[in-house]
Design a protein around this motif. Structure first.
Motif, PDB file in Angstrom:
ATOM      1  N   ASN A   1       0.814  -1.546   0.026  1.00  0.00           N
ATOM      2  CA  ASN A   1       0.221   0.071  -0.064  1.00  0.00           C
ATOM      3  C   ASN A   1       0.911   0.566  -0.250  1.00  0.00           C
ATOM      4  O   ASN A   1       1.885   1.179  -0.090  1.00  0.00           O
ATOM      5  N   ASP A   2       0.184   1.726  -0.304  1.00  0.00           N
ATOM      6  CA  ASP A   2       0.904   3.774   0.100  1.00  0.00           C
ATOM      7  C   ASP A   2       0.812   4.616   1.403  1.00  0.00           C
ATOM      8  O   ASP A   2      -1.051   4.399   1.674  1.00  0.00           O
TER       9      ASP A   2
ATOM     10  N   ILE B   1      -5.373   8.797   1.567  1.00  0.00           N
ATOM     11  CA  ILE B   1      -5.748  10.717   1.428  1.00  0.00           C
ATOM     12  C   ILE B   1      -6.146  11.764   0.163  1.00  0.00           C
ATOM     13  O   ILE B   1      -6.244  12.148  -0.276  1.00  0.00           O
ATOM     14  N   ALA B   2      -4.510  10.743  -0.631  1.00  0.00           N
ATOM     15  CA  ALA B   2      -5.013  11.348  -1.859  1.00  0.00           C
ATOM     16  C   ALA B   2      -4.396  10.448  -2.553  1.00  0.00           C
ATOM     17  O   ALA B   2      -3.931   9.886  -3.485  1.00  0.00           O
ATOM     18  N   PRO B   3      -6.212   9.982  -2.860  1.00  0.00           N
ATOM     19  CA  PRO B   3      -6.152   8.260  -3.545  1.00  0.00           C
ATOM     20  C   PRO B   3      -6.013   8.584  -5.092  1.00  0.00           C
ATOM     21  O   PRO B   3      -5.571   7.775  -6.034  1.00  0.00           O
ATOM     22  N   GLU B   4      -5.813  10.162  -5.385  1.00  0.00           N
ATOM     23  CA  GLU B   4      -5.198  10.192  -7.912  1.00  0.00           C
ATOM     24  C   GLU B   4      -3.983  10.856  -7.555  1.00  0.00           C
ATOM     25  O   GLU B   4      -3.747  10.607  -8.480  1.00  0.00           O
TER      26      GLU B   4
ATOM     27  N   PRO C   1      -0.418   3.622  -7.373  1.00  0.00           N
ATOM     28  CA  PRO C   1       0.182   3.256  -7.751  1.00  0.00           C
ATOM     29  C   PRO C   1       1.258   4.279  -8.745  1.00  0.00           C
ATOM     30  O   PRO C   1       0.418   4.353  -9.683  1.00  0.00           O
ATOM     31  N   LEU C   2       2.623   3.686  -9.005  1.00  0.00           N
ATOM     32  CA  LEU C   2       2.871   4.440 -10.506  1.00  0.00           C
ATOM     33  C   LEU C   2       2.376   4.107 -11.642  1.00  0.00           C
ATOM     34  O   LEU C   2       2.377   4.985 -12.509  1.00  0.00           O
ATOM     35  N   PHE C   3       2.226   2.883 -11.682  1.00  0.00           N
ATOM     36  CA  PHE C   3       1.374   1.942 -12.712  1.00  0.00           C
ATOM     37  C   PHE C   3       0.242   1.173 -12.717  1.00  0.00           C
ATOM     38  O   PHE C   3       0.764   0.515 -11.724  1.00  0.00           O
ATOM     39  N   GLY C   4      -0.034   1.339 -13.759  1.00  0.00           N
ATOM     40  CA  GLY C   4      -1.694   0.708 -13.596  1.00  0.00           C
ATOM     41  C   GLY C   4      -2.860   1.202 -12.656  1.00  0.00           C
ATOM     42  O   GLY C   4      -2.368   1.951 -12.071  1.00  0.00           O
ATOM     43  N   PRO C   5      -3.631  -0.026 -12.546  1.00  0.00           N
ATOM     44  CA  PRO C   5      -4.728   0.709 -11.992  1.00  0.00           C
ATOM     45  C   PRO C   5      -4.485   0.121 -10.234  1.00  0.00           C
ATOM     46  O   PRO C   5      -3.574  -0.317  -9.861  1.00  0.00           O
ATOM     47  N   PRO C   6      -5.468   1.654  -9.780  1.00  0.00           N
ATOM     48  CA  PRO C   6      -4.946   1.507  -8.566  1.00  0.00           C
ATOM     49  C   PRO C   6      -5.962   0.227  -7.543  1.00  0.00           C
ATOM     50  O   PRO C   6      -6.896  -0.533  -8.445  1.00  0.00           O
ATOM     51  N   GLN C   7      -5.615  -0.621  -6.692  1.00  0.00           N
ATOM     52  CA  GLN C   7      -6.173  -1.991  -5.625  1.00  0.00           C
ATOM     53  C   GLN C   7      -7.776  -1.440  -5.449  1.00  0.00           C
ATOM     54  O   GLN C   7      -7.818  -0.183  -5.218  1.00  0.00           O
ATOM     55  N   ALA C   8      -8.212  -2.481  -5.512  1.00  0.00           N
ATOM     56  CA  ALA C   8      -9.865  -2.701  -5.395  1.00  0.00           C
ATOM     57  C   ALA C   8     -10.137  -2.910  -4.322  1.00  0.00           C
ATOM     58  O   ALA C   8      -9.944  -3.017  -3.444  1.00  0.00           O
TER      59      ALA C   8
END
Length: 337
Positions: free
Chosen positions: A48-49, A317-320, A325-332
């Motif tokens: 995670n971030d 906090i800052a999902p966008e 992630p730097l590449f690809g979609p975020p986790q569901a």
């Protein structure tokens, strides 16, 4: 020429206490409907971030004769960044203040690459692996040699394996909030044997000193009962309990090779560890956790220690921006947690 042998070891679990509180990549993981918190004994099994600032560990060591040894207060930070939804990089370090005797110092910088091999959202099951590197001689202190666990001059490489399983797929409602996580580490020094020429201060005779850094196996697990999960998926709870996850945790470290002979007055061959209850509060954008650490033997400490962490969820906090992630979609992310 005289010959002496000494063995580097983690005295009185200050090293193990630091391991429990300051390893990089503390985070929370969501698999299906299950949120695995960032526990204080072992890392959670996902990526995670996250920013943990601060982590805190208080530990009291014991001397070989049973008297109180050093008291240490460790303050740490760690930052984890997802590269893809299944892969992350992390960096962290820790500052230790030690009393009796008094000394201060920064520990070595640690970095970690972590990858999720398998997830099964339906069964709330996850497996991940990582490689952690503690970079030798990156710690800084004018008196670090007086610390019970001074920063190593050489790097340590640690492969890691993680597992997590929630029991939301069982039929009994009372059992659904249960979950377990576990971690196994195998730590190898890049300089396992060090040979130096030293001089006896009394006789003035030079001798060869052989210092061995043992290869260590570290293993730990948590048993969690998520009131957060119960409120979301079983039945509604009073507000004061809805965001809590109580747990019982333990972490242990055993030297497995390159140990050398048993030295009187040193726990060179002893397994050290702590166990204890913990409690985590899961907010919308952060997590707060605390754990009581009970040493399993005299080599592990003199009395109960305490660990705590404040962890910020950058992916919430800052999902966008910095939280994706730097590449690809975020986790569901399921909506009901």
């Amino acid at each position: 020429m005289a010959h002496k042998t000494s063995v580097a070891y983690a005295g009185a679990l200050i090293a193990a206490a630091a391991l429990a509180g300051v390893s990089p990549a503390r985070s929370h993981t969501i698999v299906g409907n299950r949120l695995f918190p960032a526990t204080l004994s072992v890392d959670d099994p996902g990526v995670n971030d996250e920013l943990a600032l601060p982590s805190f560990v208080y530990a009291a060591s014991a001397n070989y004769d049973g008297t109180l040894g050093a008291l240490s207060y460790t303050f740490a930070w760690e930052y984890q960044k997802t590269i893809t939804a299944d892969f992350s990089l992390a960096i962290g370090s820790a500052f230790t203040h030690q009393a009796n005797p008094s000394s201060n110092g920064w520990g070595n910088i640690e970095t970690q690459a972590k990858y999720v091999f398998y997830q099964n959202p339906e069964h709330e099951f996850i497996i991940a692996g990582a490689v952690n590197v503690e970079w030798g001689h990156t710690g800084a202190s004018p008196d670090f040699t007086s610390l019970a666990s001074p920063p190593d001059r050489y790097s340590t490489v640690t492969p890691k394996l993680y597992i997590g399983k929630g029991f939301g797929d069982v039929e009994a409602d009372w059992a659904k909030p249960f979950a377990i996580t576990a971690e196994v580490d195998y730590s190898l020094s890049t300089h396992p044997i060090d040979v130096t020429l030293q001089q006896d201060p009394d006789s003035g005779i030079n001798y060869i000193a052989l210092t061995q850094t043992p290869t260590r196996l570290t293993y730990g697990a948590t048993l969690q009962y998520s009131l957060l999960y119960m409120n979301s998926y079983v039945h509604e709870l009073p507000e004061v309990f809805r965001r809590l996850i109580p747990a019982f945790e333990g972490i242990f470290t055993s030297p497995v090779s390159n140990i050398g002979p048993s030295v009187p007055g040193e726990w060179t061959h002893t397994t050290t560890g702590v166990v204890g209850p913990s409690l985590y509060y899961i907010g919308n954008y952060f997590q707060l956790g605390v754990m009581a650490q009970l040493p399993i033997n005299q080599a592990s400490g003199k009395h109960i220690g305490v660990a705590a962490v404040l962890d910020f969820f950058l992916d919430d906090i800052a999902p966008e921006t910095i939280g994706r992630p730097l590449f690809g979609p975020p986790q569901a992310r399921p909506g009901r947690i």
